[in-house]
Design a protein around this motif. Structure first.
Motif, PDB file in Angstrom:
ATOM      1  N   GLU A 148      41.368  43.284  63.618  1.00 40.36           N
ATOM      2  CA  GLU A 148      40.023  42.919  63.538  1.00 40.36           C
ATOM      3  C   GLU A 148      39.681  41.317  64.107  1.00 40.36           C
ATOM      4  OE1 GLU A 148      40.114  47.365  61.861  1.00 40.36           O
ATOM      5  OE2 GLU A 148      39.273  46.043  63.864  1.00 40.36           O
ATOM      6  N   VAL A 149      39.419  41.682  65.878  1.00 39.49           N
ATOM      7  CA  VAL A 149      39.082  40.896  66.091  1.00 39.49           C
ATOM      8  C   VAL A 149      38.018  40.910  66.760  1.00 39.49           C
ATOM      9  CG1 VAL A 149      39.940  39.310  68.505  1.00 39.49           C
ATOM     10  CG2 VAL A 149      41.655  40.473  67.616  1.00 39.49           C
ATOM     11  N   THR A 150      37.056  40.063  66.410  1.00 38.22           N
ATOM     12  CA  THR A 150      35.502  40.128  66.815  1.00 38.22           C
ATOM     13  C   THR A 150      34.526  39.692  68.401  1.00 38.22           C
ATOM     14  OG1 THR A 150      34.938  40.118  64.617  1.00 38.22           O
ATOM     15  CG2 THR A 150      32.864  40.014  65.749  1.00 38.22           C
ATOM     16  N   LEU A 151      34.446  40.006  68.643  1.00 40.04           N
ATOM     17  CA  LEU A 151      33.961  39.676  70.090  1.00 40.04           C
ATOM     18  C   LEU A 151      32.451  38.656  69.643  1.00 40.04           C
ATOM     19  CD1 LEU A 151      33.458  42.564  72.629  1.00 40.04           C
ATOM     20  CD2 LEU A 151      35.008  41.306  72.148  1.00 40.04           C
ATOM     21  N   PRO A 152      32.696  37.728  69.989  1.00 37.86           N
ATOM     22  CA  PRO A 152      33.377  37.587  71.558  1.00 37.86           C
ATOM     23  C   PRO A 152      35.060  36.925  72.119  1.00 37.86           C
ATOM     24  CG  PRO A 152      31.258  35.001  71.382  1.00 37.86           C
ATOM     25  CD  PRO A 152      32.005  36.200  69.927  1.00 37.86           C
ATOM     26  N   SER A 153      35.120  36.974  70.920  1.00 37.34           N
ATOM     27  CA  SER A 153      37.188  35.896  71.109  1.00 37.34           C
ATOM     28  C   SER A 153      37.461  37.023  71.880  1.00 37.34           C
ATOM     29  CB  SER A 153      37.348  36.183  69.723  1.00 37.34           C
ATOM     30  OG  SER A 153      38.894  35.502  69.858  1.00 37.34           O
ATOM     31  N   ALA A 154      38.488  36.350  72.541  1.00 40.83           N
ATOM     32  CA  ALA A 154      39.001  37.620  73.672  1.00 40.83           C
ATOM     33  C   ALA A 154      40.836  37.384  73.337  1.00 40.83           C
ATOM     34  CB  ALA A 154      39.647  37.066  75.125  1.00 40.83           C
ATOM     35  N   LYS A 155      40.892  37.382  71.969  1.00 40.41           N
ATOM     36  CA  LYS A 155      41.853  36.913  71.385  1.00 40.41           C
ATOM     37  C   LYS A 155      42.988  38.298  71.155  1.00 40.41           C
ATOM     38  CE  LYS A 155      41.258  32.225  69.027  1.00 40.41           C
ATOM     39  NZ  LYS A 155      41.927  31.273  68.184  1.00 40.41           N
ATOM     40  N   TYR A 156      42.816  39.162  72.028  1.00 39.61           N
ATOM     41  CA  TYR A 156      43.345  40.331  71.598  1.00 39.61           C
ATOM     42  C   TYR A 156      44.703  40.076  72.913  1.00 39.61           C
ATOM     43  CZ  TYR A 156      39.446  42.998  70.828  1.00 39.61           C
ATOM     44  OH  TYR A 156      37.866  43.001  69.735  1.00 39.61           O
ATOM     45  N   LYS A 157      46.038  41.270  71.619  1.00 41.99           N
ATOM     46  CA  LYS A 157      47.015  41.175  71.907  1.00 41.99           C
ATOM     47  C   LYS A 157      47.271  41.756  73.696  1.00 41.99           C
ATOM     48  CE  LYS A 157      52.090  41.414  70.261  1.00 41.99           C
ATOM     49  NZ  LYS A 157      52.848  40.759  69.212  1.00 41.99           N
ATOM     50  N   TYR A 158      46.941  43.645  73.586  1.00 45.67           N
ATOM     51  CA  TYR A 158      47.239  44.073  74.214  1.00 45.67           C
ATOM     52  C   TYR A 158      46.087  44.364  75.718  1.00 45.67           C
ATOM     53  CZ  TYR A 158      50.936  44.884  71.389  1.00 45.67           C
ATOM     54  OH  TYR A 158      51.890  44.853  70.163  1.00 45.67           O
ATOM     55  N   TRP A 159      46.106  44.018  76.949  1.00 46.09           N
ATOM     56  CA  TRP A 159      45.644  44.154  77.645  1.00 46.09           C
ATOM     57  C   TRP A 159      45.679  45.043  79.169  1.00 46.09           C
ATOM     58  CZ3 TRP A 159      40.926  41.349  77.740  1.00 46.09           C
ATOM     59  CH2 TRP A 159      40.695  40.097  76.863  1.00 46.09           C
ATOM     60  N   GLY A 160      44.951  46.055  79.782  1.00 46.04           N
ATOM     61  CA  GLY A 160      45.004  46.427  80.556  1.00 46.04           C
ATOM     62  C   GLY A 160      45.026  45.469  81.986  1.00 46.04           C
ATOM     63  N   GLN A 161      45.420  46.285  83.353  1.00 50.54           N
ATOM     64  CA  GLN A 161      45.520  46.353  84.292  1.00 50.54           C
ATOM     65  C   GLN A 161      44.026  45.774  84.957  1.00 50.54           C
ATOM     66  OE1 GLN A 161      46.043  49.005  84.185  1.00 50.54           O
ATOM     67  NE2 GLN A 161      44.352  49.426  85.897  1.00 50.54           N
ATOM     68  N   GLY A 162      42.969  46.339  84.096  1.00 47.46           N
ATOM     69  CA  GLY A 162      41.018  46.026  84.849  1.00 47.46           C
ATOM     70  C   GLY A 162      41.187  47.240  85.868  1.00 47.46           C
ATOM     71  N   THR A 163      40.138  47.348  86.186  1.00 49.98           N
ATOM     72  CA  THR A 163      39.267  48.751  86.916  1.00 49.98           C
ATOM     73  C   THR A 163      38.071  48.276  87.252  1.00 49.98           C
ATOM     74  OG1 THR A 163      38.833  51.062  87.241  1.00 49.98           O
ATOM     75  CG2 THR A 163      38.439  49.827  85.240  1.00 49.98           C
ATOM     76  N   GLN A 164      37.666  48.253  89.171  1.00 47.02           N
ATOM     77  CA  GLN A 164      36.685  47.603  89.476  1.00 47.02           C
ATOM     78  C   GLN A 164      35.686  48.622  89.844  1.00 47.02           C
ATOM     79  OE1 GLN A 164      36.082  44.302  90.822  1.00 47.02           O
ATOM     80  NE2 GLN A 164      33.912  44.910  91.851  1.00 47.02           N
ATOM     81  N   VAL A 165      34.137  48.267  88.581  1.00 47.24           N
ATOM     82  CA  VAL A 165      33.194  48.509  89.151  1.00 47.24           C
ATOM     83  C   VAL A 165      32.083  47.820  90.010  1.00 47.24           C
ATOM     84  CG1 VAL A 165      31.090  49.010  87.368  1.00 47.24           C
ATOM     85  CG2 VAL A 165      33.213  49.641  87.092  1.00 47.24           C
ATOM     86  N   THR A 166      31.764  48.397  91.076  1.00 48.14           N
ATOM     87  CA  THR A 166      30.934  47.701  91.730  1.00 48.14           C
ATOM     88  C   THR A 166      29.425  48.847  91.619  1.00 48.14           C
ATOM     89  OG1 THR A 166      32.939  47.159  93.446  1.00 48.14           O
ATOM     90  CG2 THR A 166      30.510  47.136  94.487  1.00 48.14           C
ATOM     91  N   VAL A 167      28.241  47.729  91.530  1.00 44.97           N
ATOM     92  CA  VAL A 167      26.806  48.076  91.356  1.00 44.97           C
ATOM     93  C   VAL A 167      26.048  47.776  92.686  1.00 44.97           C
ATOM     94  CG1 VAL A 167      24.921  48.686  90.127  1.00 44.97           C
ATOM     95  CG2 VAL A 167      27.207  48.496  89.203  1.00 44.97           C
ATOM     96  N   SER A 168      25.606  48.397  93.470  1.00 45.88           N
ATOM     97  CA  SER A 168      24.505  47.995  94.933  1.00 45.88           C
ATOM     98  C   SER A 168      23.047  48.880  94.578  1.00 45.88           C
ATOM     99  CB  SER A 168      25.704  48.463  96.155  1.00 45.88           C
ATOM    100  OG  SER A 168      25.215  50.085  95.911  1.00 45.88           O
TER     101      SER A 168
END
Length: 122
Positions: free
Chosen positions: A102-122
């Protein structure tokens, strides 16, 4: 290991909505604490929301509270982030993360990560 793949990003006008998905594969049968992070241009990575392993608790950053909702469909091994009332400052690459602890934010100590997806708001 578990693999995470985000989708659902795109471009939207301010005030609009997007729903991000994070599909988990591999050892996705186990209960993970999961989270969404984002990193905007020239900004540090920010923890946006997380959901503990049994889904009983959520956490939201103040910047998104009341606008974003994190949820999980265990049958589909998928994590979601519903984003409403989007603002230009929400523009970022959004990442899904998972950990067996159980990793509590704002800690970023997560073992597994995705590659990311871009969100653009204009």
């Amino acid at each position: 290991h578990v693999q995470l793949v985000e989708s659902g990003g795109g471009s939207v006008q301010a005030g609009g909505s997007l729903k991000l998905s994070c599909a988990a594969s591999g050892r996705a049968d186990r209960q993970y604490c999961m989270a969404w992070f984002r990193q905007g241009p020239g900004k540090d990575r920010e923890g946006v929301a997380n959901l503990n392993s049994d889904g009983s608790n959520t956490y939201y950053a103040d910047s998104v509270k009341g606008r974003f909702t994190i949820s999980r469909d265990n049958a589909k091994n998928t994590l979601y982030l519903q984003m409403n009332s989007l603002k230009p400052e929400d523009t970022a690459v959004y990442y899904c993360a998972a950990d067996l602890t159980e990793v509590t934010l704002p800690s970023a100590k997560y073992k597994y990560w995705g590659q990311g997806t871009q969100v653009t708001v204009s």
